[in-house]
Design a protein around this motif. Structure first.
Motif, PDB file in Angstrom:
ATOM      1  N   GLY A  31      61.817  53.621  44.282  1.00  0.00           N
ATOM      2  CA  GLY A  31      61.349  52.663  43.274  1.00  0.00           C
ATOM      3  C   GLY A  31      62.527  52.041  42.539  1.00  0.00           C
ATOM      4  O   GLY A  31      63.632  51.914  43.094  1.00  0.00           O
ATOM      5  N   GLN A  32      62.273  51.679  41.280  1.00  0.00           N
ATOM      6  CA  GLN A  32      63.256  50.964  40.475  1.00  0.00           C
ATOM      7  C   GLN A  32      64.546  51.768  40.267  1.00  0.00           C
ATOM      8  O   GLN A  32      65.647  51.257  40.501  1.00  0.00           O
ATOM      9  N   ALA A  33      64.427  53.015  39.851  1.00  0.00           N
ATOM     10  CA  ALA A  33      65.622  53.823  39.573  1.00  0.00           C
ATOM     11  C   ALA A  33      66.383  54.121  40.858  1.00  0.00           C
ATOM     12  O   ALA A  33      67.619  54.081  40.896  1.00  0.00           O
ATOM     13  N   ALA A  34      65.642  54.397  41.935  1.00  0.00           N
ATOM     14  CA  ALA A  34      66.261  54.741  43.219  1.00  0.00           C
ATOM     15  C   ALA A  34      67.077  53.569  43.743  1.00  0.00           C
ATOM     16  O   ALA A  34      68.233  53.717  44.167  1.00  0.00           O
ATOM     17  N   SER A  35      66.478  52.379  43.704  1.00  0.00           N
ATOM     18  CA  SER A  35      67.150  51.194  44.220  1.00  0.00           C
ATOM     19  C   SER A  35      68.433  50.928  43.423  1.00  0.00           C
ATOM     20  O   SER A  35      69.495  50.623  43.991  1.00  0.00           O
ATOM     21  N   GLN A  36      68.330  51.073  42.104  1.00  0.00           N
ATOM     22  CA  GLN A  36      69.507  50.861  41.257  1.00  0.00           C
ATOM     23  C   GLN A  36      70.588  51.884  41.587  1.00  0.00           C
ATOM     24  O   GLN A  36      71.781  51.552  41.625  1.00  0.00           O
ATOM     25  N   ALA A  37      70.176  53.119  41.831  1.00  0.00           N
ATOM     26  CA  ALA A  37      71.156  54.172  42.129  1.00  0.00           C
ATOM     27  C   ALA A  37      71.945  53.824  43.397  1.00  0.00           C
ATOM     28  O   ALA A  37      73.162  54.005  43.443  1.00  0.00           O
ATOM     29  N   VAL A  38      71.261  53.278  44.409  1.00  0.00           N
ATOM     30  CA  VAL A  38      71.959  52.898  45.656  1.00  0.00           C
ATOM     31  C   VAL A  38      73.001  51.813  45.357  1.00  0.00           C
ATOM     32  O   VAL A  38      74.169  51.920  45.722  1.00  0.00           O
ATOM     33  N   MET A  39      72.555  50.762  44.635  1.00  0.00           N
ATOM     34  CA  MET A  39      73.483  49.668  44.319  1.00  0.00           C
ATOM     35  C   MET A  39      74.678  50.201  43.533  1.00  0.00           C
ATOM     36  O   MET A  39      75.826  49.867  43.818  1.00  0.00           O
ATOM     37  N   SER A  40      74.403  51.052  42.559  1.00  0.00           N
ATOM     38  CA  SER A  40      75.484  51.528  41.694  1.00  0.00           C
ATOM     39  C   SER A  40      76.377  52.538  42.404  1.00  0.00           C
ATOM     40  O   SER A  40      77.580  52.564  42.148  1.00  0.00           O
ATOM     41  N   LEU A  41      75.799  53.356  43.282  1.00  0.00           N
ATOM     42  CA  LEU A  41      76.655  54.298  44.036  1.00  0.00           C
ATOM     43  C   LEU A  41      77.694  53.520  44.822  1.00  0.00           C
ATOM     44  O   LEU A  41      78.872  53.863  44.834  1.00  0.00           O
ATOM     45  N   ARG A  42      77.249  52.436  45.472  1.00  0.00           N
ATOM     46  CA  ARG A  42      78.209  51.652  46.263  1.00  0.00           C
ATOM     47  C   ARG A  42      79.195  50.927  45.344  1.00  0.00           C
ATOM     48  O   ARG A  42      80.385  50.890  45.629  1.00  0.00           O
ATOM     49  N   SER A  43      78.704  50.374  44.232  1.00  0.00           N
ATOM     50  CA  SER A  43      79.654  49.639  43.384  1.00  0.00           C
ATOM     51  C   SER A  43      80.609  50.603  42.658  1.00  0.00           C
ATOM     52  O   SER A  43      81.706  50.222  42.287  1.00  0.00           O
TER      53      SER A  43
END
Ligand code: FAD
Length: 428
Positions: A31-43
Motif C-alpha cells: 500500500g501507501q507506506a510500502a510503496s514509499q519505503a521502496v522509493m526511499s530505500l533506493r533513494s
C-alpha cells in the motif's frame, strides 16, 4: 517449502551491494507506506533485493480517491496507482501480489505465505495498514451491504449507482460523507445514519460538524444523527431496509457501512512483536525486534509535538513512516516527528486538518461557518495553537501547520479578525 533468497532476485541496475546479508528486505503489505519505503530505500542508496508481498491484486495505489474522484468515475486506475507496475521491476523490487503473509517466524527470519512459500529476510517492514470495522447486526450478510477500503469495493459499489437507487450510509465519518457527496452527484437518494449526536464527531469540533450537516442537507442528503442501526432487512437475500434501534425503517437499494477501521496487527502480535493499539514503534519506526520495522496505519508511534503516542490513519503518516523506515534501515536516523495532517473532499469543499485538537481550551473561528462555504477553526490550548480545521482555506491551513510545529502562542482576537492577514497574525 521453498526458501527463496535474495540471490533469486533480479537486481537493481545490475548491482549487488546489499547492505546486510543476501536476503534483503521484505515488505509485508503493498500500500501507501510500502510503496514509499521502496522509493526511499533506493533513494537512500540501498542496493540489495527488495520484495513486497501484498494480498490485493493491484500494485500499490492511493486510497483517498476511492471515496472521491475514482468512486465518482472521474478518474481511472492509472490516476490512482502510486507508480506504474514497471517502476517496481526497474527498481529491483519483486512484487508478489494476491499473496497473503500468514506468519512471521522471527527466529528463522522468514515470512510464510498462505500459498505455502517461505521467504527469508534480513530486515522486515510491516506495512499491513488497516481493515474496515464490520457491523455486527442481523442481516449483516445480505447482498447490497458494502464497505469501502479497496478498488474491488469501489467496483461493487458502483454497480449500484443506477437511476432510482436509494443508498443508506451507516456512519457519518469522513468516508461515509464523501460517499454521500459522490452518490448525490449521481442523483441517488442518500440517507446518512450516525449514532453520535453529530457527524465526524471523532475528528472535528461541533462547529465543523454542524457546518457539514448544513451543507449535506442543502445538497439534498438526509442526515440523521443519534440513530443506532439495529439491523438490516431484505427480500430474496438482498437488502431492502435498514432498521434503527428505535424501530424506524429506512428503505434502500444498497448500504455503505463506514464505521471505522481496525489496524492489521495480528501478524506482529502472533510473532511476539509488541502491539498496543497498533504495532509499537519508536520515532525511527523500529519495533521491539531490531530486524523488524513497521510503517503506516498499523503503527503506534511517539509524537514529540504532542508528547504522546499516536495511531494515525492518514496518507501523510504512511508516507513519512515509509521514508523513516528506509532511512533507518540504511543507517540514517531521520526521526518521524511531525504535525499530523489530513484532508477530506466533499462537493466543492476541501477540508484540511492539521494537528490534534484533543484537550483544547479555546476554539477560534475565522470566517462564518453558518453561511457560505469557507472558514477555519483554530484550536488553542492555553493560548498555544495545537490544531486547525480549514474549509476551503488553504492559506490558513498552511500557516497553521507551521505555527503548530513551532508551538506558537497566538492572540485569539487577531486570529478571528479577517482584516488581519495570517502572516500578520503569525508575526505578531
Ligand atoms: C476510502 C478511503 C479514503 C481515504 N481518504 C483519505 C484522505 O482523504 N486523506 C488521508 O490522509 N487519508 C485517507 N485515507 C486513509 C489512507 O488511505 C490510509 O491511511 C493509508 O492508505 C495507509 O497506508 P498504509 O500503507 O498504512 O496501508 P494501506 O495503504 O491500506 O496498505 C496496506 C496493504 O497491506 C495489505 N495487507 C494487510 N495484511 C496483509 C498480509 N497479511 N499479507 C499481505 N498483505 C497484507 C492490505 O490489503 C493493503 O493492501 C482514506 C482511506 C480510505 C479507505
Amino acid at each position: 517449502m521453498n526458501s527463496l533468497t535474495g540471490r533469486d532476485l533480479k537486481r537493481a541496475g545490475g548491482a549487488d551491494v546489499s547492505t546486510s546479508g543476501t536476503n534483503g528486505i521484505v515488505i509485508i503489505g503493498a500500500g501507501q507506506a510500502a510503496s514509499q519505503a521502496v522509493m526511499s530505500l533506493r533513494s537512500e542508496g540501498y542496493e540489495g533485493p527488495i520484495r513486497m508481498i501484498g494480498d490485493e491484486a493491484e500494485p500499490p495505489y492511493q486510497r483517498p480517491p476511492l471515496s472521491k474522484k475514482f468512486l465518482a468515475g472521474e478518474i481511472g486506475f492509472d490516476r490512482v496507482e502510486l507508480k506504474p507496475v514497471e517502476f517496481y521491476a526497474n527498481a529491483g523490487c519483486e512484487l508478489l501480489l494476491s499473496t497473503r503473509v500468514a506468519a512471521i517466524e522471527r527466529a528463522k527470519k522468514v515470512v510464510l505465505t498462505s500459498d505455502g512459500r517461505e521467504i527469508a529476510y534480513d530486515k522486515l517492514i510491516i506495512a499491513t495498514g488497516s481493515r474496515v470495522r464490520e457491523i455486527n447486526v442481523p442481516g449483516f450478510d445480505l447482498e447490497g451491504v458494502y464497505y469501502l477500503r479497496s478498488v474491488a469495493d469501489v467496483h461493487e459499489i458502483q454497480k449500484n449507482f443506477k437511476p432510482g437507487a436509494k443508498m443508506v450510509v451507516v456512519g457519518g465519518g469522513y468516508i461515509g460523507l464523501e460517499v454521500a457527496a459522490v452518490a448525490k452527484k449521481h442523483d441517488i437518494s442518500v440517507t446518512v445514519l450516525e449514532t453520535a449526536e453529530r457527524v465526524m464527531a471523532r475528528v472535528v469540533d461541533p462547529i465543523v460538524s454542524h457546518f457539514y450537516e448544513r451543507i449535506h442537507r442543502e445538497e439534498g442528503v438526509i442526515i440523521r444523527t443519534g440513530v443506532t442501526v439495529a439491523g438490516f432487512e431484505g427480500e430474496g437475500g438482498r437488502i431492502t431496509h435498514v432498521v434503527s434501534g428505535e424501530g424506524e425503517s429506512f428503505p434502500c437499494t444498497f448500504v455503505v457501512v463506514g464505521i471505522g477501521i481496525i489496524p492489521n496487527t495480528e501478524l506482529a502480535q502472533d510473532a511476539g512483536v509488541t502491539v498496543e493499539n497498533g504495532i509499537v514503534v519508536d520515532e525511527m519506526t523500529r519495533t521491539s525486534d531490531p530486524d523488524i520495522y513497521a510503517a503506516g496505519d498499523c503503527t503506534n508511534h511517539p509524537n514529540g509535538v504532542y508528547g504522546r503516542r499516536l495511531r494515525l490513519e492518514s496518507v501523510h503518516n504512511a508516507i513519512e513512516q515509509g521514508k523513516t523506515a528506509a532511512a533507518a534501515i540504511t543507517g540514517k536516523d531521520k526521526p518521524y516527528n511531525q504535525v499530523p495532517w489530513f484532508w477530506s473532499d466533499q462537493y466543492d469543499l476541501k477540508l484540511q486538518i492539521a494537528g490534534l485538537s484533543t484537550g483544547y481550551t479555546e476554539a477560534v473561528t475565522r470566517g462564518n461557518p453558518a453561511e457560505g462555504r469557507s472558514f477555519a477553526v483554530f484550536y488553542l490550548k492555553d493560548g498555544v495553537l495545537i490544531a486547525v480545521d480549514a474549509v476551503n482555506r488553504a492559506p490558513e491551513f498552511m500557516m497553521a501547520r507551521q505555527l503548530i510545529a513551532k508551538q506558537a502562542k497566538l492572540d485569539p482576537k487577531r486570529l478571528a479578525d479577517e482584516s488581519i492577514s495570517m502572516k500578520e497574525v503569525a508575526n505578531a
